[in-house]
Write a protein that holds these residues in place. Structure first.
Motif, PDB file in Angstrom:
ATOM      1  N   ASP A  79       0.845  -1.192   0.000  1.00  0.00           N
ATOM      2  CA  ASP A  79       0.000   0.000   0.000  1.00  0.00           C
ATOM      3  C   ASP A  79       0.882   1.245   0.000  1.00  0.00           C
ATOM      4  N   THR A  80       0.277   2.394  -0.295  1.00  0.00           N
ATOM      5  CA  THR A  80       1.047   3.623  -0.464  1.00  0.00           C
ATOM      6  C   THR A  80       1.787   4.052   0.796  1.00  0.00           C
ATOM      7  N   PRO A  81       1.183   4.022   1.993  1.00  0.00           N
ATOM      8  CA  PRO A  81       1.956   4.368   3.193  1.00  0.00           C
ATOM      9  C   PRO A  81       3.183   3.478   3.382  1.00  0.00           C
ATOM     10  N   SER A  85      -7.997   1.332  -4.961  1.00  0.00           N
ATOM     11  CA  SER A  85      -6.901   0.785  -5.777  1.00  0.00           C
ATOM     12  C   SER A  85      -6.021  -0.173  -4.995  1.00  0.00           C
ATOM     13  N   GLU A  86      -6.222  -0.286  -3.676  1.00  0.00           N
ATOM     14  CA  GLU A  86      -5.432  -1.192  -2.855  1.00  0.00           C
ATOM     15  C   GLU A  86      -6.210  -2.445  -2.466  1.00  0.00           C
ATOM     16  N   PRO A  98      -3.320   8.626  -0.172  1.00  0.00           N
ATOM     17  CA  PRO A  98      -3.619   7.933   1.093  1.00  0.00           C
ATOM     18  C   PRO A  98      -4.702   8.658   1.888  1.00  0.00           C
ATOM     19  N   ILE A  99      -5.562   7.894   2.564  1.00  0.00           N
ATOM     20  CA  ILE A  99      -6.672   8.453   3.352  1.00  0.00           C
ATOM     21  C   ILE A  99      -6.595   7.914   4.773  1.00  0.00           C
ATOM     22  N   ARG A 100      -6.813   8.793   5.748  1.00  0.00           N
ATOM     23  CA  ARG A 100      -6.852   8.381   7.152  1.00  0.00           C
ATOM     24  C   ARG A 100      -8.302   8.372   7.641  1.00  0.00           C
TER      25      ARG A 100
END
Length: 237
Positions: A96-98, A162-163, A149-151
């Motif tokens: 994932d992006t993070p 997309s993940e 990314p979303i929190r």
């Protein structure tokens, strides 16, 4: 860019002539499904074309073709080699992006990785024989492979669309096909890429002769493909 456009022309040619044959093939690029530098805006055009292609084939009740990029070097390949002992044979890992920002690219967790370049998402796959492949696969029927990314309300990162593996229905068939194409010619290689390199590269001896002739022609020297041993430098007074 020439490679990427040639790939699109092959795919489009199959679709126009016999789309059902297209769905039975796999298209492999040497390197990730991405466009870098000044040509990066072309990424959105590739995404648009892929979405239209998948939509048109779905209307005909035809599965989309398998499309994959394979990397042999770079940060992600280096990272894959570091963590490969934690991935069982025959398993795939989505980053994932993070995770990418923290462990691979050394960016802030909120960094929007892959926004401008990618039309496929990276995966790390450990083959049934224990080889490591870094591959990129597009979303089906389409869409950005990377998102910001979303929190959540607690400050934890949540998986964006997309993940999710559901966005990559061709991933399993792609990896199973690559598993059948492994070769021992090079580390972490598959047969189509190895054959392409063999067909396009110059053997060491031939390459030396070609470069020698080019240099001799440019410098106005006697052309001798064997080498420079017969060339006598001029005497200066």
């Amino acid at each position: 860019m020439a490679e990427r456009l040639l790939l699109i022309s092959y795919i489009d040619g199959f679709y126009r002539v016999e789309p059902r044959m297209l769905s039975q093939g796999i298209f492999i690029t040497d390197g990730p499904l991405a466009v870098y530098g000044p040509a990066a805006p072309m990424k959105s055009k590739f995404l648009d074309y892929w979405s239209q292609l998948c939509g048109a084939m779905d209307q005909r009740d035809i599965a989309p073709p398998l499309l994959v990029g394979i990397e042999k070097s770079g940060r992600f390949v280096d990272h894959a080699r570091v963590i490969e002992r934690h991935i069982p044979d025959g398993h795939v890992m989505m980053l994932d992006t993070p995770y990418v920002n923290r462990y691979v690219t050394n960016q802030k967790p909120e960094h929007y990785y892959g926004r401008d370049e990618f039309y496929g998402r990276r995966f790390i796959y450990k083959t049934s024989s224990g080889e490591i492949l870094v591959v990129t696969v597009p979303r089906v029927p389409g869409g950005r492979p990377y998102e910001r990314p979303i929190r959540d309300s607690n400050g934890d990162f949540i998986r964006v669309p997309s993940e999710k593996y559901e966005c990559y229905p061709t991933l399993r068939a792609t990896l199973e096909t690559l598993d059948l194409m492994q070769t021992q010619l090079y580390p972490n290689a598959v047969i189509p890429v190895a054959l392409a390199h063999s067909a396009s590269s110059l053997p060491l001896g031939t390459g030396r002769s070609v470069l020698t002739l080019l240099a001799q022609r440019s410098l106005g020297m006697p052309q001798d493909s064997v080498g420079l041993s017969r060339f006598k430098p001029p005497k200066y007074r």
